[in-house]
Design a protein around this motif. Structure first.
Motif, short mmCIF file in Angstrom:
data_model
loop_
_atom_site.label_atom_id
_atom_site.label_comp_id
_atom_site.label_asym_id
_atom_site.label_seq_id
_atom_site.Cartn_x
_atom_site.Cartn_y
_atom_site.Cartn_z
N SER A 286 -1.41 44.80 -15.09
CA SER A 286 -2.07 44.52 -16.36
C SER A 286 -3.21 45.49 -16.70
CB SER A 286 -2.60 43.09 -16.36
OG SER A 286 -3.53 42.93 -15.31
N VAL A 287 -3.49 46.43 -15.79
CA VAL A 287 -4.53 47.44 -16.07
C VAL A 287 -3.85 48.79 -16.26
CG1 VAL A 287 -6.41 46.22 -14.91
CG2 VAL A 287 -5.02 47.84 -13.63
N PRO A 288 -4.33 49.59 -17.20
CA PRO A 288 -3.68 50.88 -17.44
C PRO A 288 -3.95 51.88 -16.32
CG PRO A 288 -5.66 50.71 -18.77
CD PRO A 288 -5.48 49.38 -18.09
N PHE A 289 -2.97 52.75 -16.09
CA PHE A 289 -3.20 53.80 -15.11
C PHE A 289 -3.50 55.13 -15.78
CE2 PHE A 289 1.50 53.96 -15.30
CZ PHE A 289 1.72 55.30 -15.55
N ALA A 290 -3.42 55.17 -17.12
CA ALA A 290 -3.76 56.42 -17.81
C ALA A 290 -4.10 56.14 -19.26
CB ALA A 290 -2.58 57.40 -17.74
N HIS A 291 -4.84 57.08 -19.84
CA HIS A 291 -5.13 57.08 -21.27
C HIS A 291 -4.88 58.49 -21.78
CE1 HIS A 291 -6.92 56.10 -25.12
NE2 HIS A 291 -7.58 57.25 -25.04
N TRP A 292 -4.08 58.58 -22.85
CA TRP A 292 -3.79 59.85 -23.51
C TRP A 292 -4.39 59.79 -24.90
CZ3 TRP A 292 -1.12 63.94 -21.46
CH2 TRP A 292 -0.44 63.72 -20.26
N GLU A 293 -4.92 60.93 -25.36
CA GLU A 293 -5.48 60.93 -26.71
C GLU A 293 -5.39 62.32 -27.35
OE1 GLU A 293 -9.61 59.62 -28.88
OE2 GLU A 293 -8.82 58.41 -27.22
N TYR A 294 -5.15 62.30 -28.66
CA TYR A 294 -5.19 63.50 -29.48
C TYR A 294 -6.34 63.37 -30.46
CZ TYR A 294 -0.24 64.45 -28.32
OH TYR A 294 0.95 64.71 -27.68
N GLU A 295 -7.07 64.45 -30.66
CA GLU A 295 -8.05 64.56 -31.74
C GLU A 295 -7.63 65.75 -32.59
OE1 GLU A 295 -12.20 64.60 -30.77
OE2 GLU A 295 -11.88 63.20 -29.11
N LEU A 296 -7.60 65.55 -33.91
CA LEU A 296 -7.17 66.60 -34.82
C LEU A 296 -8.33 67.03 -35.70
CD1 LEU A 296 -3.79 65.01 -36.03
CD2 LEU A 296 -4.22 66.45 -34.02
N GLU A 297 -8.44 68.35 -35.87
CA GLU A 297 -9.47 68.91 -36.75
C GLU A 297 -8.76 69.75 -37.81
OE1 GLU A 297 -12.83 72.24 -36.25
OE2 GLU A 297 -12.97 70.55 -34.80
N ASP A 298 -8.88 69.32 -39.04
CA ASP A 298 -8.22 69.99 -40.17
C ASP A 298 -8.84 71.36 -40.40
OD1 ASP A 298 -7.07 70.76 -42.57
OD2 ASP A 298 -7.50 68.87 -43.60
N PRO B 48 -7.69 52.86 -13.85
CA PRO B 48 -7.80 52.22 -12.54
C PRO B 48 -6.47 51.76 -11.95
CG PRO B 48 -8.43 50.69 -14.27
CD PRO B 48 -8.18 52.02 -14.94
N GLY B 49 -5.40 51.77 -12.74
CA GLY B 49 -4.11 51.26 -12.28
C GLY B 49 -3.41 52.16 -11.28
N VAL B 50 -2.31 51.65 -10.75
CA VAL B 50 -1.52 52.35 -9.74
C VAL B 50 -0.60 53.35 -10.42
CG1 VAL B 50 0.18 52.10 -7.90
CG2 VAL B 50 -1.62 50.39 -8.17
N SER B 51 -0.59 54.58 -9.89
CA SER B 51 0.25 55.64 -10.43
C SER B 51 0.74 56.50 -9.27
CB SER B 51 -0.56 56.53 -11.38
OG SER B 51 -1.52 57.26 -10.63
N GLY B 52 1.63 57.42 -9.58
CA GLY B 52 2.08 58.36 -8.57
C GLY B 52 0.93 59.18 -8.00
N MET B 53 -0.01 59.58 -8.87
CA MET B 53 -1.15 60.36 -8.41
C MET B 53 -1.95 59.55 -7.39
SD MET B 53 -4.59 61.89 -10.31
CE MET B 53 -3.79 62.50 -11.76
N ARG B 54 -2.21 58.29 -7.71
CA ARG B 54 -3.01 57.46 -6.81
C ARG B 54 -2.27 57.24 -5.48
NH1 ARG B 54 -7.27 54.72 -7.80
NH2 ARG B 54 -6.93 54.63 -10.05
N LEU B 55 -0.98 56.96 -5.55
CA LEU B 55 -0.21 56.73 -4.32
C LEU B 55 -0.18 57.97 -3.45
CD1 LEU B 55 2.75 54.63 -5.77
CD2 LEU B 55 0.77 53.79 -4.47
N GLY B 56 -0.03 59.14 -4.07
CA GLY B 56 -0.02 60.39 -3.32
C GLY B 56 -1.33 60.66 -2.61
N VAL B 57 -2.43 60.36 -3.28
CA VAL B 57 -3.75 60.59 -2.70
C VAL B 57 -4.02 59.63 -1.55
CG1 VAL B 57 -6.21 60.37 -3.22
CG2 VAL B 57 -4.74 61.68 -4.73
N VAL B 58 -3.61 58.38 -1.70
CA VAL B 58 -3.81 57.39 -0.64
C VAL B 58 -2.99 57.77 0.60
CG1 VAL B 58 -3.39 54.97 0.00
CG2 VAL B 58 -4.48 55.52 -2.18
N GLN B 59 -1.78 58.31 0.39
CA GLN B 59 -0.93 58.71 1.53
C GLN B 59 -1.47 59.93 2.26
OE1 GLN B 59 2.93 59.22 -0.25
NE2 GLN B 59 3.35 57.02 -0.29
N ASP B 60 -2.20 60.80 1.56
CA ASP B 60 -2.72 62.02 2.19
C ASP B 60 -4.15 62.26 1.72
OD1 ASP B 60 -3.07 64.40 3.51
OD2 ASP B 60 -1.45 65.46 2.47
#
Length: 159
Positions: A89-101, A116-128
């Motif tokens: 229920s917690v996100p593991f990432a946030h993506w954002e675009y900002e546009l300037e005309d 704060p959520g679980v992701s491949g990056m987090r799992l990889g870091v915990v393993q090594d």
């Protein structure tokens, strides 16, 4: 549990696209077209238009993931962003675009921030954990390169 710097890890790019802002806006909100442009996202579809969408990602090793995303910011022709969720229920990432005309062009700032959520990056870091900083930076560099590729492909397709 040690976070090893994963939560809050961020990267971004700034790209000048030679298209007017309304055309860039149409591109970044065309979730169903991301699979055409992205080196990693192979599929996107709205679940609830302008609110939630699903996506599938394929990594260089062939591993595939399915995620759901919730739009967190949508200011027409200015900002568009979403949180990414796996099985929790917690996100593991946030993506954002900002546009300037810039008239006939648009300056695009795209960012990724790990949540704060679980992701491949987090799992990889915990393993090594001894290679945590190197692993995080490697993934952030890969994401920034993917952003540039996606934006270039989007610009070519829309033009």
């Amino acid at each position: 549990m040690n976070d090893y710097g994963v939560t809050g890890a961020t990267t971004g790019v700034e790209v000048l696209i030679k298209l007017p802002v309304h055309e860039v806006w149409s591109g970044i909100t065309a979730i169903e077209r991301y699979g055409e442009w992205s080196p990693e996202c192979i599929y996107g579809a709205w679940l609830e238009k302008d609110v939630r969408f699903e996506a599938r990602n394929r990594f260089p090793d062939g591993f595939e993931t399915y995620v759901t995303c919730t739009v967190t910011v949508s200011e027409e022709q200015k900002r568009f962003g979403w949180d990414v969720y796996g099985d929790e229920s917690v996100p593991f990432a946030h993506w954002e675009y900002e546009l300037e005309d810039r008239g006939a062009a648009t300056l695009v700032r795209q960012t990724f921030t790990h949540g704060p959520g679980v992701s491949g990056m987090r799992l990889g870091v915990v393993q090594d954990p001894d290679r945590a900083a190197e692993s995080i930076q490697g993934r952030l560099d890969q994401l920034a390169a993917n952003m540039r590729s996606t934006l270039a492909a989007m610009e070519s397709a829309i033009r």
